[in-house]
Motif scaffolding. Structure first.
Motif, short mmCIF file in Angstrom:
data_model
loop_
_atom_site.label_atom_id
_atom_site.label_comp_id
_atom_site.label_asym_id
_atom_site.label_seq_id
_atom_site.Cartn_x
_atom_site.Cartn_y
_atom_site.Cartn_z
N ARG A 105 0.83 -1.06 0.03
CA ARG A 105 -0.10 0.03 -0.06
C ARG A 105 0.78 1.32 -0.03
N HIS A 106 2.04 1.23 0.82
CA HIS A 106 2.90 2.32 1.02
C HIS A 106 3.51 2.85 -0.48
N ILE A 107 3.93 1.69 -1.10
CA ILE A 107 4.91 1.50 -2.50
C ILE A 107 3.72 2.38 -3.33
N ARG A 108 2.48 1.88 -3.35
CA ARG A 108 1.36 2.51 -4.15
C ARG A 108 1.14 4.39 -3.80
N LEU A 118 8.31 -13.67 -5.60
CA LEU A 118 8.44 -15.01 -4.97
C LEU A 118 9.71 -15.84 -5.18
N ASN A 119 10.30 -16.22 -4.15
CA ASN A 119 11.71 -17.07 -4.34
C ASN A 119 11.02 -18.35 -5.14
N PRO A 120 11.93 -19.28 -5.51
CA PRO A 120 11.75 -20.34 -6.27
C PRO A 120 10.90 -21.53 -5.28
N GLY A 121 11.37 -21.36 -4.00
CA GLY A 121 10.59 -22.29 -3.01
C GLY A 121 9.44 -21.73 -2.47
N THR A 122 8.95 -20.57 -2.66
CA THR A 122 7.77 -20.10 -2.15
C THR A 122 6.37 -20.54 -2.79
N PRO A 123 5.47 -21.07 -2.34
CA PRO A 123 4.26 -21.17 -3.27
C PRO A 123 3.34 -20.00 -3.65
N VAL A 124 2.61 -20.05 -4.62
CA VAL A 124 1.83 -19.08 -5.20
C VAL A 124 0.97 -18.58 -4.09
N GLU A 125 0.32 -19.67 -3.18
CA GLU A 125 -0.57 -19.41 -2.37
C GLU A 125 -0.13 -17.98 -1.32
N ALA A 126 1.00 -17.70 -1.38
CA ALA A 126 1.58 -16.47 -0.65
C ALA A 126 1.03 -15.32 -1.22
N LEU A 127 0.59 -15.16 -2.45
CA LEU A 127 -0.07 -14.20 -2.89
C LEU A 127 -1.62 -14.03 -2.67
N ASP A 128 -2.14 -14.84 -2.10
CA ASP A 128 -3.58 -14.89 -1.76
C ASP A 128 -4.27 -13.60 -1.40
N TYR A 129 -3.52 -13.01 -0.35
CA TYR A 129 -4.38 -11.80 0.45
C TYR A 129 -3.67 -10.74 0.03
N VAL A 130 -2.67 -10.56 -1.00
CA VAL A 130 -2.11 -9.31 -1.21
C VAL A 130 -2.04 -9.10 -2.82
N VAL A 131 -2.53 -10.04 -3.43
CA VAL A 131 -2.22 -9.81 -5.17
C VAL A 131 -3.06 -8.66 -5.54
N GLU A 132 -4.24 -8.19 -4.92
CA GLU A 132 -4.94 -7.28 -5.36
C GLU A 132 -4.12 -5.77 -5.02
N LEU A 133 -3.09 -5.83 -4.15
CA LEU A 133 -2.30 -4.55 -3.88
C LEU A 133 -0.98 -4.64 -4.94
N SER A 172 -5.51 -7.45 -13.98
CA SER A 172 -4.54 -7.04 -15.14
C SER A 172 -3.08 -6.75 -14.68
N CYS A 173 -2.48 -7.53 -14.16
CA CYS A 173 -1.09 -7.17 -13.31
C CYS A 173 -0.10 -8.07 -14.33
N ASP A 174 0.95 -7.55 -14.15
CA ASP A 174 2.04 -7.98 -14.88
C ASP A 174 2.79 -9.31 -14.32
N VAL A 175 3.19 -10.28 -14.95
CA VAL A 175 3.76 -11.50 -14.50
C VAL A 175 5.39 -11.15 -14.93
N GLU A 176 6.14 -11.10 -14.15
CA GLU A 176 7.58 -10.64 -14.53
C GLU A 176 8.30 -11.94 -14.09
N VAL A 177 9.18 -12.54 -15.09
CA VAL A 177 10.11 -13.58 -14.89
C VAL A 177 11.56 -13.07 -14.80
N ASP A 178 12.52 -13.68 -13.90
CA ASP A 178 13.83 -13.32 -13.77
C ASP A 178 14.71 -14.55 -13.35
N GLY A 179 15.65 -14.48 -14.16
CA GLY A 179 16.83 -15.67 -13.83
C GLY A 179 16.82 -16.40 -14.99
N GLY A 180 17.82 -16.45 -15.77
CA GLY A 180 18.35 -17.49 -16.58
C GLY A 180 17.30 -17.39 -17.59
#
Ligand SMILES: O=C(CO)[C@H](O)[C@H](O)COP(=O)(O)O
Ligand SMILES: [Fe+2]
Length: 241
Positions: A105-108, A118-133, A172-180
């Motif tokens: 919220r502060h960044i916005r 998300l680090n490679p070992g972090t599941p997508v579920e970590a986004l559940d309550y924040v993805v709208e932000l 309509s959020c961007d999905v960025e990939v980073d590494g290799g």
């Protein structure tokens, strides 16, 4: 109805550039969409790079959006400094803060695009309550800390899962990939739903960095249904970025 997918953008990572000649490296990728700046603190990742001073210096030599990837513990302590330095996007790791909701919220509120990584070992579920932000989700396709590592193929499945989540929520959020990311790994990532390709080694270790950007753009554009972007005009903040 699900909003239209954003265009595919190419974001060269300056981590692989010549740090003694950063302005020169920037001038060699005039066809980039964004410039990706990796900030590492020696704690969250075992490497140390640059801070707001370097972002401010880059701001003077380019009008491209500066896409700042914070690989630091407690990033809340430094977002204002990076905003003042001229960053356009600030991406923070879910693993690095206790107060992700407040931070996004502060960044916005600072007028920047907010990214969540998300680090490679972090599941997508970590986004559940924040993805709208979030204005972008960054899927690490290597373990963060260093350039030039091998792409982790399982991350294609993670990109698909992020894209599904965004479609379910009609975001309509961007999905960025980073590494290799290179011309071999990019097509599967774009097919899976990536809309921003970060590439360091592939771009800056090439004798012709602009040509490497063009090759990435071409292979992305060849993937059905995801139009490749042309280089966009510079801009700042969230509007139009
Ligand atoms: O965040 C990063 C590393 O933590 C870099 O952005 C990433 O590694 C890009 O470099 P390369 O394309 O060489 O893999
Ligand atoms: Fe990065």
């Amino acid at each position: 109805m699900t909003p239209p997918l954003p265009r595919v953008r190419i974001a060269p990572s300056l981590l692989a550039a010549d740090f003694a000649r950063l302005a020169d490296s920037v001038s060699r990728v005039p066809n980039a969409d964004w410039l990706h700046v990796d900030v590492m603190d020696g704690h969250f990742v075992p490497n140390l790079t640059v801070g707001p001073v370097v972002v401010a210096a880059l701001r003077h030599v380019t009008s491209l959006p500066l896409d700042v990837h914070l690989m630091v513990e407690s990033p809340e302590s430094m977002v204002e400094a990076f905003a003042r330095a001229g960053a356009n996007h600030l991406t923070v790791h879910v693993e690095a803060t206790h107060h992700l909701d407040r931070l996004l919220r502060h960044i916005r509120e600072l007028g920047l695009r907010a990214g969540v990584a998300l680090n490679p070992g972090t599941p997508v579920e970590a986004l559940d309550y924040v993805v709208e932000l979030a204005d972008l989700v960054l899927v690490m396709t290597v373990n963060p800390g260093f350039g030039g590592q091998h792409f982790i193929p399982q991350m294609v499945r993670k990109v698909e899962a992020v894209r599904r989540l965004l479609e379910e929520r009609q975001l309509s959020c961007d999905v960025e990939v980073d590494g290799g990311v290179d011309d071999k790994t990019a097509p599967a990532l774009v097919q899976a739903g990536a809309t921003v390709l970060v590439a360091g080694t592939f771009v800056f270790k090439d004798d012709d960095p602009a040509g490497a950007v063009t090759r990435l753009r071409r292979v992305s554009g060849a993937v059905a249904g995801f139009p490749a972007a042309g280089p966009e005009a510079g801009g700042s903040g969230r509007a139009g970025a």
